[in-house]
Design an enzyme around this catalytic site. Structure first.
Site, PDB file in Angstrom:
ATOM      1  N   ASP A 137       0.880  -1.171   0.000  1.00  0.00           N
ATOM      2  CA  ASP A 137       0.000   0.000   0.000  1.00  0.00           C
ATOM      3  C   ASP A 137       0.917   1.221   0.000  1.00  0.00           C
ATOM      4  O   ASP A 137       2.127   1.092   0.186  1.00  0.00           O
ATOM      5  CB  ASP A 137      -0.887  -0.013   1.261  1.00  0.00           C
ATOM      6  N   SER A 138       0.320   2.398  -0.179  1.00  0.00           N
ATOM      7  CA  SER A 138       1.121   3.617  -0.098  1.00  0.00           C
ATOM      8  C   SER A 138       1.647   3.849   1.317  1.00  0.00           C
ATOM      9  O   SER A 138       2.596   4.600   1.500  1.00  0.00           O
ATOM     10  CB  SER A 138       0.275   4.825  -0.508  1.00  0.00           C
ATOM     11  N   TYR A 147      -0.842   8.235  -2.605  1.00  0.00           N
ATOM     12  CA  TYR A 147      -0.985   7.885  -4.018  1.00  0.00           C
ATOM     13  C   TYR A 147      -2.193   8.613  -4.632  1.00  0.00           C
ATOM     14  O   TYR A 147      -2.239   8.825  -5.843  1.00  0.00           O
ATOM     15  CB  TYR A 147      -1.209   6.378  -4.178  1.00  0.00           C
ATOM     16  N   GLY A 148      -3.167   8.914  -3.787  1.00  0.00           N
ATOM     17  CA  GLY A 148      -4.460   9.421  -4.273  1.00  0.00           C
ATOM     18  C   GLY A 148      -4.408  10.604  -5.221  1.00  0.00           C
ATOM     19  O   GLY A 148      -5.140  10.634  -6.212  1.00  0.00           O
ATOM     20  N   CYS A 159      -4.396  -1.722  -1.826  1.00  0.00           N
ATOM     21  CA  CYS A 159      -4.564  -0.293  -2.089  1.00  0.00           C
ATOM     22  C   CYS A 159      -5.525  -0.162  -3.265  1.00  0.00           C
ATOM     23  O   CYS A 159      -5.295  -0.753  -4.326  1.00  0.00           O
ATOM     24  CB  CYS A 159      -3.194   0.281  -2.445  1.00  0.00           C
ATOM     25  N   ASN A 160      -6.592   0.589  -3.059  1.00  0.00           N
ATOM     26  CA  ASN A 160      -7.575   0.766  -4.136  1.00  0.00           C
ATOM     27  C   ASN A 160      -7.006   1.570  -5.292  1.00  0.00           C
ATOM     28  O   ASN A 160      -7.295   1.290  -6.454  1.00  0.00           O
ATOM     29  CB  ASN A 160      -8.815   1.500  -3.607  1.00  0.00           C
ATOM     30  N   GLU A 209      -2.328   8.778   8.080  1.00  0.00           N
ATOM     31  CA  GLU A 209      -0.862   8.688   8.056  1.00  0.00           C
ATOM     32  C   GLU A 209      -0.233   9.510   9.192  1.00  0.00           C
ATOM     33  O   GLU A 209       0.865   9.218   9.636  1.00  0.00           O
ATOM     34  CB  GLU A 209      -0.316   9.149   6.701  1.00  0.00           C
ATOM     35  N   CYS A 257     -11.040   2.854  -0.051  1.00  0.00           N
ATOM     36  CA  CYS A 257      -9.625   3.175   0.201  1.00  0.00           C
ATOM     37  C   CYS A 257      -9.284   2.417   1.465  1.00  0.00           C
ATOM     38  O   CYS A 257     -10.023   2.481   2.456  1.00  0.00           O
ATOM     39  CB  CYS A 257      -9.430   4.675   0.402  1.00  0.00           C
ATOM     40  N   THR A 258      -8.167   1.694   1.440  1.00  0.00           N
ATOM     41  CA  THR A 258      -7.872   0.821   2.577  1.00  0.00           C
ATOM     42  C   THR A 258      -7.493   1.598   3.839  1.00  0.00           C
ATOM     43  O   THR A 258      -7.446   1.016   4.926  1.00  0.00           O
ATOM     44  CB  THR A 258      -6.753  -0.176   2.210  1.00  0.00           C
ATOM     45  N   HIS A 259      -7.230   2.898   3.713  1.00  0.00           N
ATOM     46  CA  HIS A 259      -6.992   3.708   4.911  1.00  0.00           C
ATOM     47  C   HIS A 259      -8.290   4.002   5.677  1.00  0.00           C
ATOM     48  O   HIS A 259      -8.252   4.259   6.878  1.00  0.00           O
ATOM     49  CB  HIS A 259      -6.390   5.068   4.528  1.00  0.00           C
TER      50      HIS A 259
HETATM   51  N1  DGL Z   1      -4.771   3.157   0.816  1.00  0.00           N
HETATM   52  C1  DGL Z   1      -4.725   3.499  -0.542  1.00  0.00           C
HETATM   53  C2  DGL Z   1      -6.021   3.294  -1.265  1.00  0.00           C
HETATM   54  O1  DGL Z   1      -6.682   2.378  -0.972  1.00  0.00           O
HETATM   55  C3  DGL Z   1      -3.891   4.670  -0.922  1.00  0.00           C
HETATM   56  C4  DGL Z   1      -4.305   5.993  -0.471  1.00  0.00           C
HETATM   57  C5  DGL Z   1      -3.308   7.084  -0.815  1.00  0.00           C
HETATM   58  O2  DGL Z   1      -2.114   6.894  -0.677  1.00  0.00           O
HETATM   59  O3  DGL Z   1      -3.776   8.148  -1.244  1.00  0.00           O
HETATM   60  O4  DGL Z   1      -6.401   3.986  -2.127  1.00  0.00           O
END
Ligand code: DGL
Length: 274
Positions: free
Chosen positions: A12-13, A44-45, A76-77, A155, A187-189
């Protein structure tokens, strides 16, 4: 059951994929994980799909070539939306994404067929969820909203603060107005902000995370025979997890352990410049 003791790779990011790691550890307790959190390059978003796909290929290559993983979970989505199919055609090991499992889980939960999905700007802008719902559940009336800023709260370890609530009230307004009965956390966060999100959505809306459903996909493949670490139930095979971060390892260790649990012990550094 198979007998392949190699670890399962995942990435993931940053900390978001730990929601999926938790589900994998709970559902597949014999499996060893190698988790890569690309915290040096998060979030990453807001990045382009091309950049995210490049990162996803780099990390998968590292997991396969240096850690000999038997499968990779794109936890990570944003990376799943940008690169899942290209990863699947570039690497020999099975590659699992989080989008399709999340769609499946939410279609099981909704009774009104009004479903919301929230994710990063790149994920929502990619149309990956819109396509996945149209294919798997065309009767679902889908409302999508990007939630820039949510990942940064996680984060920083600022979970469920007043500031997060203010941002959530603003970003979730279109989904609240749409009267959905199910909200997919795309989003996994976001499961780490579940209390705040739930407060805004109200108690009648069910929040769905793709973490468990993704772990069930890995389990299903494992039971099918070609991934499992243990020869039979009852084997005393102790898993050995590895945690790698491209950013600050002490932060990853401290915050990561508080988010995942005691299995996150020692974090190894990775530098993209070497
Ligand atoms: N957790 C990630 C996702 O599911 C990445 C989110 C990010 O880094 O912006 O999209």
């Amino acid at each position: 059951m198979g007998n392949d003791a190699r670890p399962i790779g995942m990435f993931d990011s940053g900390f978001g994929g730990l929601t999926v790691a938790r589900a994998l550890i709970d559902l597949l307790p014999r499996e060893s994980l190698v988790y890569f959190g690309d915290t040096a390059r998060y979030p990453y978003g807001p990045r382009s799909a091309v950049d995210v796909a490049t990162f996803a290929h780099q990390i998968t290559d590292l997991l396969v070539s240096q850690h000999d993983v038997k499968a990779v979970v794109v936890a990570c989505n944003t990376a799943s939306a940008a690169a899942l199919s290209s990863l699947q055609s570039s690497f020999d090991v099975p590659i699992f994404g989080v989008i399709e499992p999340g769609v499946r889980a939410s279609t099981h939960v909704t009774s009104t067929q009004r479903v919301g999905v929230i994710g990063t700007v790149t994920t929502i802008g990619s149309g990956a969820y819109q396509r996945a719902f149209a294919e798997a559940a065309p009767a679902v009336d889908l409302v999508c909203a990007a939630c820039p800023g949510f990942v940064e709260f996680v984060e920083r370890g600022e979970l469920n603060t007043d500031q997060a609530l203010i941002l959530a009230e603003r970003l979730l307004a279109p989904v609240v107005d749409a009267g959905v009965d199910t909200l997919l956390l795309g989003c996994t966060h976001y499961p780490f902000l579940a209390r705040t999100i739930s407060r805004v959505m109200g108690r009648d809306v069910t929040l769905v995370s793709s973490a468990d459903e993704t772990a069930f996909d890995v389990l299903a493949r494992s039971v099918a025979g070609d991934l499992s670490a243990a020869a039979s139930v009852g084997d005393a095979l102790a898993p050995a997890h590895r945690w790698i971060s491209s950013g600050d390892v002490s932060t990853f260790e401290r915050l990561g352990r508080s988010l995942l649990g005691p299995e996150l012990v020692e974090v190894e550094p990775h530098s993209w410049t070497t």
